[in-house]
Motif scaffolding. Structure first.
Motif, PDB file in Angstrom:
ATOM      1  N   MET A  93       0.861  -1.098   0.001  1.00  0.00           N
ATOM      2  CA  MET A  93       0.079   0.039  -0.111  1.00  0.00           C
ATOM      3  C   MET A  93       0.835   1.430   0.076  1.00  0.00           C
ATOM      4  O   MET A  93       1.828   1.445   0.499  1.00  0.00           O
ATOM      5  N   PRO A  94       0.454   2.268  -0.857  1.00  0.00           N
ATOM      6  CA  PRO A  94       1.302   3.524  -0.794  1.00  0.00           C
ATOM      7  C   PRO A  94       1.061   4.533   0.617  1.00  0.00           C
ATOM      8  O   PRO A  94       1.609   5.535   0.478  1.00  0.00           O
ATOM      9  N   VAL A  95       0.238   4.113   1.165  1.00  0.00           N
ATOM     10  CA  VAL A  95      -0.230   4.831   2.344  1.00  0.00           C
ATOM     11  C   VAL A  95       0.817   4.993   3.425  1.00  0.00           C
ATOM     12  O   VAL A  95       1.032   6.247   3.792  1.00  0.00           O
ATOM     13  N   VAL A  96       1.479   4.161   3.589  1.00  0.00           N
ATOM     14  CA  VAL A  96       2.652   4.120   4.480  1.00  0.00           C
ATOM     15  C   VAL A  96       3.930   5.148   4.158  1.00  0.00           C
ATOM     16  O   VAL A  96       4.131   5.912   4.869  1.00  0.00           O
TER      17      VAL A  96
ATOM     18  N   ILE B 278       5.350  12.781   4.803  1.00  0.00           N
ATOM     19  CA  ILE B 278       4.237  14.083   5.374  1.00  0.00           C
ATOM     20  C   ILE B 278       4.673  14.043   6.773  1.00  0.00           C
ATOM     21  O   ILE B 278       4.965  15.421   7.196  1.00  0.00           O
ATOM     22  N   SER B 279       4.976  12.988   7.593  1.00  0.00           N
ATOM     23  CA  SER B 279       5.602  13.189   8.848  1.00  0.00           C
ATOM     24  C   SER B 279       6.982  13.850   8.950  1.00  0.00           C
ATOM     25  O   SER B 279       6.974  14.570   9.714  1.00  0.00           O
ATOM     26  N   LEU B 280       7.686  13.423   8.076  1.00  0.00           N
ATOM     27  CA  LEU B 280       9.113  13.943   8.070  1.00  0.00           C
ATOM     28  C   LEU B 280       9.047  15.281   7.509  1.00  0.00           C
ATOM     29  O   LEU B 280       9.967  16.267   8.176  1.00  0.00           O
TER      30      LEU B 280
END
Length: 69
Positions: free
Chosen positions: A1-4, A10-12
């Motif tokens: 999945m490309p969500v991780v 985004i978090s970085l």
């Protein structure tokens, strides 16, 4: 999945943004703070209100002169 990978990217970016803003605020020194900067517009307004109040008191004292009392 490309969500991780998307979530990690985004978090970085958010972490990097926080670090940049933190270092920039830390470099400003102790001369200024966010609380003080946020109240600066009110300091100018207080001078105007105080000046207007003194004008009103002097003009009202003229109206209540010896001829009108």
């Amino acid at each position: 999945m490309p969500v991780v990978p998307l979530t990690l990217t985004i978090s970085l970016c958010l972490v990097f943004t926080f670090i940049v803003f933190f270092l920039r605020e830390h470099a400003r020194g102790r001369m200024s703070s966010a609380e003080r900067d946020s109240l600066l517009p009110l300091a100018e307004e207080g001078r105007r209100v105080g000046g207007a109040a003194s004008v009103r008191t002097t003009s009202s004292s003229r109206e209540d002169g010896p001829g009108r009392a």
